[in-house]
Design an enzyme around this catalytic site. Structure first.
Site, PDB file in Angstrom:
ATOM      1  N   GLN A 174      62.029   1.492  11.553  1.00  0.00           N
ATOM      2  CA  GLN A 174      62.462   2.551  12.472  1.00  0.00           C
ATOM      3  C   GLN A 174      61.493   3.729  12.411  1.00  0.00           C
ATOM      4  OE1 GLN A 174      65.206   2.348  14.641  1.00  0.00           O
ATOM      5  NE2 GLN A 174      64.275   4.203  15.468  1.00  0.00           N
TER       6      GLN A 174
ATOM      7  N   ASP B  48      59.323  -5.930  17.439  1.00  0.00           N
ATOM      8  CA  ASP B  48      59.075  -4.756  18.288  1.00  0.00           C
ATOM      9  C   ASP B  48      57.800  -4.941  19.115  1.00  0.00           C
ATOM     10  OD1 ASP B  48      61.053  -2.821  18.217  1.00  0.00           O
ATOM     11  OD2 ASP B  48      60.398  -2.009  16.290  1.00  0.00           O
TER      12      ASP B  48
ATOM     13  N   LYS C 208      71.650  -0.564  16.844  1.00  0.00           N
ATOM     14  CA  LYS C 208      70.976  -1.866  16.724  1.00  0.00           C
ATOM     15  C   LYS C 208      71.796  -2.808  15.835  1.00  0.00           C
ATOM     16  CE  LYS C 208      66.472   0.190  17.546  1.00  0.00           C
ATOM     17  NZ  LYS C 208      65.233   0.775  16.987  1.00  0.00           N
TER      18      LYS C 208
END
Ligand code: NAD
Length: 304
Positions: free
Chosen positions: A98, A121, A54
């Site tokens: 994460q 997200d 990422k």
């Protein structure tokens, strides 16, 4: 018949080229460079790889990524405090925590403290609700990537029978909502579904996200089906496998995604797209207001 391979690497490359253009326009117009805060707790090796990918993707398109790393046994409140600070930091447009988190964390509590304005997200309840009523702000990255692949191949969705295998909050459920929004007829299957094949055989488009190699065999699909394989499993010999018997099913399908090189590259790419969209929203002074008078993310969420 041998299916057309949907090349996720190539589509991701072209979407990332669009990302670079959007960022340079935003920079020129407003001086704002999109910023993504990346929070990692502990030293899970798979998480480390995902974060490296990422961060690399951010560098590639010109998003500033800012790491915040915590020890495995840290107090969850330290992570929440950091999130609350980032919620108010105008140089940060996306906050990524994460997953998975260590056992002392309640994931739902952590995610609910992220401002819906920076929830790139798309996991905050507000964004989940917005998606459910067809007003998505930040669509979850994996199903968003699947949709881009289908659009890229000009595969029609309206009125199509779509079967989604897998009903998780991050892939299966949002995938089904996004497809319903495009007027597909959607059926969701999961681990308790009896006789999976009686559903998959009806699919014009089959999206599989179960984490179970060789779950979908050629006799379970009809000729001409479009197959999107989201699954990723590391086999004992180190290779990656999807959920579909690729060699068998490709003989019957019209389109199919490979693993690796299908959905995977799109997931990271759509995170970039959401972060840029967030920065553009901030530049336009657009904010989610959850309740009249409330500034989103202004106070900590205590309940699970
Ligand atoms: P999850 O474990 O949270 O959910 C799996 C879902 O599949 C559940 O709804 C379960 O009921 C269903 N399922 C499991 N076994 C099944 C079976 N035998 N028959 C029918 N349904 C079954 O997993 P997830 O986070 O949704 O991820 C699913 C897969 O997709 C995993 O392999 C994961 O690694 C992969 N994944 C890939 C990407 C990507 O970018 N390509 C992103 C996210 C997840």
């Amino acid at each position: 018949m041998s299916a057309v391979l949907i090349d996720g690497v190539a589509v991701a490359k072209s979407v990332r080229a669009e990302c670079r253009v959007r960022i340079s326009r935003l920079l020129q117009r407003t001086g704002i460079r999109p910023g993504l805060a990346v929070l990692k707790v502990g030293d899970d090796p798979a998480s480390a790889i995902y974060i490296r990918n990422k961060t690399k993707a951010c560098d590639e398109v010109g998003i500033r990524s800012v790491p915040h790393y915590f020890d495995r046994d840290c107090d969850p409140q330290a992570v929440i405090d950091t999130i609350l600070r980032l919620n108010c930091d105008p140089s940060i447009h996306g906050i990524l925590v994460q997953l998975p988190l260590p056992p002392q964390f309640k994931v739902a509590t952590i995610l609910r403290n992220i401002s819906p304005d920076k929830d790139v997200d798309g996991f905050h309840l507000y964004n989940v609700g917005a998606l459910a009523v067809g007003e998505a702000i930040f669509p979850p990255c994996t199903p968003y990537g699947v949709l881009r692949l289908l659009e890229h191949e000009a595969i029609p969705l309206e009125g199509q029978n779509v079967v989604v295998v897998g009903a998780s909050n991050i892939v299966g459920k949002p995938m089904a909502l996004m497809l319903m929004q495009r007027d597909a007829t959607v059926c969701i299957c999961h681990v308790k579904t009896r006789d999976l094949a009686q559903f998959t055989i009806l699919a014009d488009i089959l999206v599989v996200a179960a984490g179970h190699p060789n779950l979908i065999l050629p006799q379970m699909v009809k000729t001409g089906v479009v197959v999107i394989d989201v699954g990723i499993t590391r086999l004992p010999d180190g290779r990656l496998a999807g959920d579909v018997d690729f060699e068998g099913v490709r003989q019957k399908a019209s389109y199919i995604t490979p693993v690796p090189g299908g959905v995977g590259p799109m997931t990271v790419t759509m995170l970039l797209v959401n972060t840029i969209a967030s920065a553009e929203r901030a530049a336009a002074n657009l904010h989610v207001s959850m309740f009249p008078g409330q500034i989103a993310g202004s106070s900590a969420v205590k309940t699970a």
